[in-house]
Design a protein around this motif. Structure first.
Motif, PDB file in Angstrom:
ATOM      1  N   PHE A  17       0.802  -1.181   0.115  1.00 55.29           N
ATOM      2  CA  PHE A  17       0.090  -0.040   0.094  1.00 55.29           C
ATOM      3  C   PHE A  17       0.681   1.210   0.119  1.00 55.29           C
ATOM      4  O   PHE A  17       0.270   2.196  -0.331  1.00 55.29           O
ATOM      5  N   ILE A  18       1.987   0.984   0.527  1.00 52.06           N
ATOM      6  CA  ILE A  18       2.856   2.473   0.322  1.00 52.06           C
ATOM      7  C   ILE A  18       4.231   2.020  -0.163  1.00 52.06           C
ATOM      8  O   ILE A  18       5.406   2.006   0.390  1.00 52.06           O
ATOM      9  N   PRO A  19       4.235   1.301  -1.635  1.00 45.96           N
ATOM     10  CA  PRO A  19       5.567   0.854  -2.048  1.00 45.96           C
ATOM     11  C   PRO A  19       6.630   1.848  -2.068  1.00 45.96           C
ATOM     12  O   PRO A  19       7.721   1.641  -2.313  1.00 45.96           O
ATOM     13  N   ASN A  20       6.372   3.200  -2.219  1.00 48.09           N
ATOM     14  CA  ASN A  20       7.498   3.978  -2.416  1.00 48.09           C
ATOM     15  C   ASN A  20       7.746   4.677  -0.884  1.00 48.09           C
ATOM     16  O   ASN A  20       8.423   5.866  -0.918  1.00 48.09           O
ATOM     17  N   GLY A  21       7.234   4.199   0.164  1.00 48.18           N
ATOM     18  CA  GLY A  21       7.553   4.527   1.553  1.00 48.18           C
ATOM     19  C   GLY A  21       9.122   4.431   1.873  1.00 48.18           C
ATOM     20  O   GLY A  21       9.905   3.733   1.429  1.00 48.18           O
ATOM     21  N   SER A  22       9.541   5.584   2.620  1.00 48.74           N
ATOM     22  CA  SER A  22      10.865   5.598   3.192  1.00 48.74           C
ATOM     23  C   SER A  22      11.187   4.346   4.117  1.00 48.74           C
ATOM     24  O   SER A  22      10.047   3.806   4.688  1.00 48.74           O
ATOM     25  N   ILE A  23      12.360   4.391   4.438  1.00 46.96           N
ATOM     26  CA  ILE A  23      12.738   3.239   5.522  1.00 46.96           C
ATOM     27  C   ILE A  23      12.301   3.740   6.879  1.00 46.96           C
ATOM     28  O   ILE A  23      12.032   2.680   7.617  1.00 46.96           O
ATOM     29  N   LEU A  24      12.085   5.043   7.103  1.00 40.91           N
ATOM     30  CA  LEU A  24      11.403   5.523   8.402  1.00 40.91           C
ATOM     31  C   LEU A  24       9.973   4.961   8.444  1.00 40.91           C
ATOM     32  O   LEU A  24       9.403   4.646   9.447  1.00 40.91           O
ATOM     33  N   THR A  25       9.339   5.068   7.336  1.00 40.83           N
ATOM     34  CA  THR A  25       7.858   4.459   7.146  1.00 40.83           C
ATOM     35  C   THR A  25       7.872   3.139   7.406  1.00 40.83           C
ATOM     36  O   THR A  25       6.872   2.604   8.056  1.00 40.83           O
ATOM     37  N   ARG A  26       8.768   2.468   6.640  1.00 46.03           N
ATOM     38  CA  ARG A  26       8.708   1.041   6.869  1.00 46.03           C
ATOM     39  C   ARG A  26       8.945   0.394   8.289  1.00 46.03           C
ATOM     40  O   ARG A  26       8.199  -0.509   9.023  1.00 46.03           O
ATOM     41  N   SER A  27       9.844   1.234   9.074  1.00 52.16           N
ATOM     42  CA  SER A  27       9.965   0.838  10.420  1.00 52.16           C
ATOM     43  C   SER A  27       8.985   1.292  11.293  1.00 52.16           C
ATOM     44  O   SER A  27       8.700   0.662  12.255  1.00 52.16           O
ATOM     45  N   LEU A  28       8.207   2.332  10.935  1.00 53.03           N
ATOM     46  CA  LEU A  28       7.127   2.885  12.042  1.00 53.03           C
ATOM     47  C   LEU A  28       5.978   1.728  11.649  1.00 53.03           C
ATOM     48  O   LEU A  28       5.481   1.356  12.753  1.00 53.03           O
ATOM     49  N   VAL A  29       5.672   1.355  10.520  1.00 57.31           N
ATOM     50  CA  VAL A  29       4.559   0.484  10.365  1.00 57.31           C
ATOM     51  C   VAL A  29       4.991  -1.093  11.021  1.00 57.31           C
ATOM     52  O   VAL A  29       4.036  -1.477  11.640  1.00 57.31           O
ATOM     53  N   ALA A  30       6.237  -1.235  10.703  1.00 57.43           N
ATOM     54  CA  ALA A  30       6.487  -2.675  11.328  1.00 57.43           C
ATOM     55  C   ALA A  30       6.559  -2.476  12.633  1.00 57.43           C
ATOM     56  O   ALA A  30       6.016  -3.420  13.599  1.00 57.43           O
ATOM     57  N   PHE A  31       6.919  -1.572  13.502  1.00 61.86           N
ATOM     58  CA  PHE A  31       6.680  -1.131  14.809  1.00 61.86           C
ATOM     59  C   PHE A  31       5.375  -1.331  15.266  1.00 61.86           C
ATOM     60  O   PHE A  31       5.004  -2.075  16.339  1.00 61.86           O
ATOM     61  N   ILE A  32       4.562  -0.666  14.691  1.00 61.66           N
ATOM     62  CA  ILE A  32       2.869  -0.833  14.947  1.00 61.66           C
ATOM     63  C   ILE A  32       2.369  -2.028  15.006  1.00 61.66           C
ATOM     64  O   ILE A  32       1.808  -2.584  15.973  1.00 61.66           O
ATOM     65  N   PHE A  33       2.839  -2.655  13.897  1.00 63.52           N
ATOM     66  CA  PHE A  33       2.327  -4.229  13.787  1.00 63.52           C
ATOM     67  C   PHE A  33       2.910  -5.174  14.813  1.00 63.52           C
ATOM     68  O   PHE A  33       1.994  -6.005  15.185  1.00 63.52           O
ATOM     69  N   SER A  34       3.984  -4.915  14.867  1.00 66.02           N
ATOM     70  CA  SER A  34       4.784  -5.997  16.009  1.00 66.02           C
ATOM     71  C   SER A  34       4.160  -5.820  17.328  1.00 66.02           C
ATOM     72  O   SER A  34       4.019  -6.693  18.089  1.00 66.02           O
ATOM     73  N   TYR A  35       3.910  -4.380  17.596  1.00 58.35           N
ATOM     74  CA  TYR A  35       3.354  -3.899  19.094  1.00 58.35           C
ATOM     75  C   TYR A  35       1.866  -4.365  19.120  1.00 58.35           C
ATOM     76  O   TYR A  35       1.646  -4.919  20.369  1.00 58.35           O
ATOM     77  N   LEU A  36       1.140  -4.296  18.112  1.00 60.38           N
ATOM     78  CA  LEU A  36      -0.274  -4.883  18.092  1.00 60.38           C
ATOM     79  C   LEU A  36      -0.360  -6.531  18.289  1.00 60.38           C
ATOM     80  O   LEU A  36      -0.839  -7.056  19.057  1.00 60.38           O
TER      81      LEU A  36
END
Length: 315
Positions: free
Chosen positions: A96-115
């Motif tokens: 859904f965010i194929p052009n997302g920065s490394i920071l975006t990937r990290s933030l989403v990964a953190f949110i999913f892992s925390y959930l």
């Protein structure tokens, strides 16, 4: 004395890591001004070694704290669904965010892992008590369900190869300018250390901790948020490293006791030492080619895990 010894071993391995690799880098070459060697040292070897030290320490400390809070020696980021949840987050960004920065990937990964962790904590409350293997086995199954969902979606969207290559533990691609996100682990180390006393009290169990005036659930949310942040930053930067979060804390516990405050530093340094050794072996076993460090950690970690199981069964 043992802290000094561990520190000296860590320093020796750091120096060795800086000069071992496919391309020759020597202290003499750097000092006489060899531009290629200096460039290799600054652009690849130093970032790689820093990443190894921080990643090994972070994964080991995360495992130690999770084991202490959940009162189970066999839980870690890989056995409670945290890593698989972060993987699903990375796939979400790819879709859904194929052009997302490394920071975006990290933030989403953190949110999913925390959930994922919060969901597993809710699930753990209804599990039967008594058998220490029930919690990690349930966590593995929980993680496999999430991982299977991620794999299915990756197949559906032809992203399996991208996802696999992204998540395979490998430090060969770490370079200056693309690894700095792993420095997030440093404030995480600091905050977890400051919470050391509260975490120690929480390790007595929810009832005892509450009687001592501790807000047990709030502490759990904060600590697991920090663990998820540190672990997801490692996953994004260098991929998945198996066994590390289980094996190192258990080895430290076997030989130096279970007191959290006294063993935090040893656990961090031991994790860094273990990962540095595995990475150096990965570079020299089939030189000039290099094995992904996750393969070496998996083999050595698996052997050590069996050793830990047999030792704990005897005791």
């Amino acid at each position: 004395m043992r802290k000094v010894l561990f520190g000296l071993v860590l320093i020796a391995l750091i120096v060795l890591s800086l000069f071992v690799g496919v391309h020759s880098v020597s202290l003499r070459g750097v000092l006489v001004g060899d531009e290629l060697q200096r460039l290799l040292l600054v652009k690849t070897r130093i970032p790689r070694t820093i990443s190894l030290v921080l990643a090994g320490g972070m994964l080991s400390l995360s495992g130690k704290i999770m084991q202490h809070l959940m009162q189970n020696k066999f839980v870690s980021a890989g056995t409670i669904g945290m890593t698989d949840s972060a993987r699903l987050g990375i796939l979400f960004v790819m879709l859904f965010i194929p052009n997302g920065s490394i920071l975006t990937r990290s933030l989403v990964a953190f949110i999913f892992s925390y959930l994922g962790v919060l969901l597993f904590l809710s699930l753990s409350r209804v599990l039967p008590k008594g058998d220490p293997m029930i919690l990690p086995l349930t966590g593995v199954m929980f993680g496999n369900i999430i991982g299977s969902l991620a794999t299915f979606l990756a197949y559906q969207n032809q992203l399996v190869q991208n996802l696999s290559s992204w998540l395979q533990g490998n430090f060969a691609t770490v370079m200056a300018g693309s690894y700095e996100l792993i420095y997030i682990t440093i404030p995480v180390f600091f905050l977890l250390y400051l919470l050391g006393y509260q975490i120690t009290v929480a390790g007595l169990g929810e009832e005892h901790a509450t009687n001592l005036g501790l807000n047990y659930q709030k502490l759990q949310w904060i600590v697991f948020a920090l663990v998820a942040l540190g672990s997801s930053s490692v996953l994004i930067m260098v991929g998945s490293i198996p066994f590390l979060g289980v094996v190192v804390p258990n080895l430290v516990s076997l030989y130096y006791g279970d007191h959290l405050k006294n063993t935090v530093g040893l656990t961090v340094v031991s994790g860094s030492i273990f990962l540095l050794i595995c990475d150096i072996l990965a570079r020299i076993i089939i030189a000039p080619y290099e094995i992904p460090v996750s393969v070496v950690v998996g083999v050595i970690g698996g052997i050590l895990f069996l050793f830990i199981l047999t030792r704990r069964k005897r005791t």
